[in-house]
Design a protein around this motif. Structure first.
Motif, PDB file in Angstrom:
ATOM      1  N   UNK A   1      65.345 -16.872  73.402  1.00 46.37           N
ATOM      2  CA  UNK A   1      63.985 -17.374  73.566  1.00 46.37           C
ATOM      3  C   UNK A   1      63.838 -18.697  72.839  1.00 46.37           C
ATOM      4  N   UNK A   2      63.313 -19.685  73.532  1.00 41.76           N
ATOM      5  CA  UNK A   2      63.038 -20.980  72.923  1.00 41.76           C
ATOM      6  C   UNK A   2      61.523 -21.169  72.914  1.00 41.76           C
ATOM      7  N   UNK A   3      60.868 -20.947  71.764  1.00 44.21           N
ATOM      8  CA  UNK A   3      59.413 -21.150  71.715  1.00 44.21           C
ATOM      9  C   UNK A   3      59.085 -22.625  71.912  1.00 44.21           C
ATOM     10  N   UNK A   4      58.028 -22.903  72.662  1.00 46.33           N
ATOM     11  CA  UNK A   4      57.650 -24.275  72.955  1.00 46.33           C
ATOM     12  C   UNK A   4      56.366 -24.638  72.219  1.00 46.33           C
ATOM     13  N   UNK A   5      56.386 -25.716  71.440  1.00 42.74           N
ATOM     14  CA  UNK A   5      55.172 -26.128  70.724  1.00 42.74           C
ATOM     15  C   UNK A   5      54.108 -26.632  71.689  1.00 42.74           C
ATOM     16  N   UNK A   6      52.856 -26.505  71.297  1.00 42.19           N
ATOM     17  CA  UNK A   6      51.749 -26.948  72.144  1.00 42.19           C
ATOM     18  C   UNK A   6      51.282 -28.366  71.800  1.00 42.19           C
ATOM     19  N   UNK A   7      51.449 -28.774  70.550  1.00 46.25           N
ATOM     20  CA  UNK A   7      51.038 -30.118  70.167  1.00 46.25           C
ATOM     21  C   UNK A   7      51.775 -31.145  71.035  1.00 46.25           C
ATOM     22  N   UNK A   8      51.069 -32.122  71.604  1.00 45.02           N
ATOM     23  CA  UNK A   8      51.714 -33.068  72.523  1.00 45.02           C
ATOM     24  C   UNK A   8      52.899 -33.810  71.913  1.00 45.02           C
ATOM     25  N   UNK A   9      52.806 -34.165  70.620  1.00 43.06           N
ATOM     26  CA  UNK A   9      53.916 -34.888  69.993  1.00 43.06           C
ATOM     27  C   UNK A   9      55.137 -33.990  69.862  1.00 43.06           C
ATOM     28  N   UNK A  10      54.923 -32.785  69.374  1.00 37.23           N
ATOM     29  CA  UNK A  10      56.041 -31.848  69.216  1.00 37.23           C
ATOM     30  C   UNK A  10      56.605 -31.445  70.569  1.00 37.23           C
ATOM     31  N   UNK A  11      55.733 -31.322  71.566  1.00 42.10           N
ATOM     32  CA  UNK A  11      56.225 -30.943  72.903  1.00 42.10           C
ATOM     33  C   UNK A  11      57.092 -32.050  73.498  1.00 42.10           C
ATOM     34  N   UNK A  12      56.715 -33.320  73.273  1.00 42.63           N
ATOM     35  CA  UNK A  12      57.550 -34.412  73.756  1.00 42.63           C
ATOM     36  C   UNK A  12      58.915 -34.379  73.082  1.00 42.63           C
ATOM     37  N   UNK A  13      58.911 -34.107  71.774  1.00 49.03           N
ATOM     38  CA  UNK A  13      60.178 -34.010  71.048  1.00 49.03           C
ATOM     39  C   UNK A  13      61.016 -32.856  71.583  1.00 49.03           C
ATOM     40  N   UNK A  14      60.375 -31.708  71.837  1.00 54.67           N
ATOM     41  CA  UNK A  14      61.095 -30.547  72.365  1.00 54.67           C
ATOM     42  C   UNK A  14      61.698 -30.857  73.732  1.00 54.67           C
ATOM     43  N   UNK A  15      60.939 -31.550  74.570  1.00 52.92           N
ATOM     44  CA  UNK A  15      61.435 -31.879  75.905  1.00 52.92           C
ATOM     45  C   UNK A  15      62.646 -32.810  75.824  1.00 52.92           C
ATOM     46  N   UNK A  16      62.642 -33.740  74.873  1.00 49.66           N
ATOM     47  CA  UNK A  16      63.783 -34.641  74.707  1.00 49.66           C
ATOM     48  C   UNK A  16      65.026 -33.866  74.291  1.00 49.66           C
ATOM     49  N   UNK A  17      64.857 -32.907  73.377  1.00 59.11           N
ATOM     50  CA  UNK A  17      65.993 -32.101  72.929  1.00 59.11           C
ATOM     51  C   UNK A  17      66.510 -31.234  74.068  1.00 59.11           C
ATOM     52  N   UNK A  18      65.608 -30.608  74.805  1.00 65.92           N
ATOM     53  CA  UNK A  18      66.023 -29.735  75.900  1.00 65.92           C
ATOM     54  C   UNK A  18      66.731 -30.519  77.006  1.00 65.92           C
TER      55      UNK A  18
END
Length: 282
Positions: free
Chosen positions: A156-173
């Motif tokens: 399971x990869x939890x996804x952050x809701x904050x737009x900044x953290x979500x952009x960072x998560x999308x870059x890593x993924x």
């Protein structure tokens, strides 16, 4: 994002009713198929006896190889991507039946459970369609009892809701092997390392480093699902690990198994031994 409520009758003619309130649907999907975000009036236990799925909900993303199944409560939005040819077997439970028949089971949120041999055979036996109603009722209840097993969050990869953290998560993924350090990533999204670290800890319950490690291991499982000929050495290098031992250690930290142990599922290729040289070649 449009979310459609999909009635069971729209899923095809391969529906079987085991008893009032419980339905079974067997479907075959090819690699690359996608079920766009949708929901059902029923709760469901989704299992692929062969193949690997990726299930995405607002909470995060699960990789679901054949030794796991995912529970999705009624009217919870989810999308499913097929990472390999998949034989999906889904049990649907109407809410009134579920409330009447289940006790002490927390089934109000989505989760993934590791599939025991008992659960595997219970699900597949339900689809034999032999017409024995009492046997089917017992198998359904047995499957639900197996959900008492510990929630398995390794994939399971939890996804952050904050737009900044979500952009960072999308870059890593998008590129797990080249995620870089948190300072570099923070600068790319116009934030600070301290802020990004705080957001990941608060919204995913994981440190940024641990989150990235889980994303890399999930990418490993995904790649193995799509190409079983990959060697552990090649995979470790492709994901940016300095060595096979480093990759194996990270793999164990996330999944509880080494890549070699995980190979028991037949998902990791074992390199063939080098051919012995003839006397003339020595």
């Amino acid at each position: 994002m449009t979310i459609v409520e999909t009635p069971l009758k729209a899923l095809g003619a391969d529906r079987v009713t085991t008893e009032a309130g419980v339905h079974l649907i067997a479907r075959t999907y090819h690699k690359g198929a996608r079920l766009d975000p949708h929901m059902h009036r029923e709760s469901q236990l989704i299992y692929a006896s062969a193949g690997t799925m990726q299930v995405t909900t607002p909470r995060g993303r699960w990789l679901v190889p054949p030794d796991r199944a995912v529970w999705v409560p009624a009217r919870h939005a989810h999308a499913i991507d097929m990472l390999a040819d998949s034989q999906m077997r889904t049990l649907y439970f109407e809410l009134d039946w579920l409330e009447r028949e289940t006790h002490h089971l927390r089934l109000d949120t989505e989760f993934v459970v590791q599939v025991s041999p008992l659960l595997h055979h219970a699900i597949l036996t339900l689809f034999e369609r032999n017409g024995e109603a009492e046997r089917a009722r017992l198998l359904v209840r047995l499957a639900l009892l197996e959900l008492r097993r510990t929630d398995d969050s390794a994939t399971f990869i939890p996804l952050p809701r904050d737009p900044r953290a979500r952009r960072a998560a999308d870059l890593v993924l998008a590129s797990p092997a080249s995620a870089g350090d948190i300072a570099t990533l923070a600068s790319r999204i116009g934030s600070s390392a301290r802020t990004l670290s705080r957001l990941f800890a608060a919204e995913t319950k994981l440190s940024f480093k641990a989150w990235c490690q889980r994303a890399r291991i999930a990418a490993a499982i995904e790649r193995l699902s799509m190409d079983r000929t990959l060697s552990v050495k090649t995979l470790a290098a492709d994901l940016g690990y300095a060595s096979v031992p480093a990759f194996s250690h990270a793999f164990r930290q996330v999944t509880g198994q080494t890549p070699t142990e995980f190979a028991g599922q037949g998902m990791i290729a074992t390199p063939a031994p080098a051919p012995r040289a003839s006397r003339g070649q020595r």
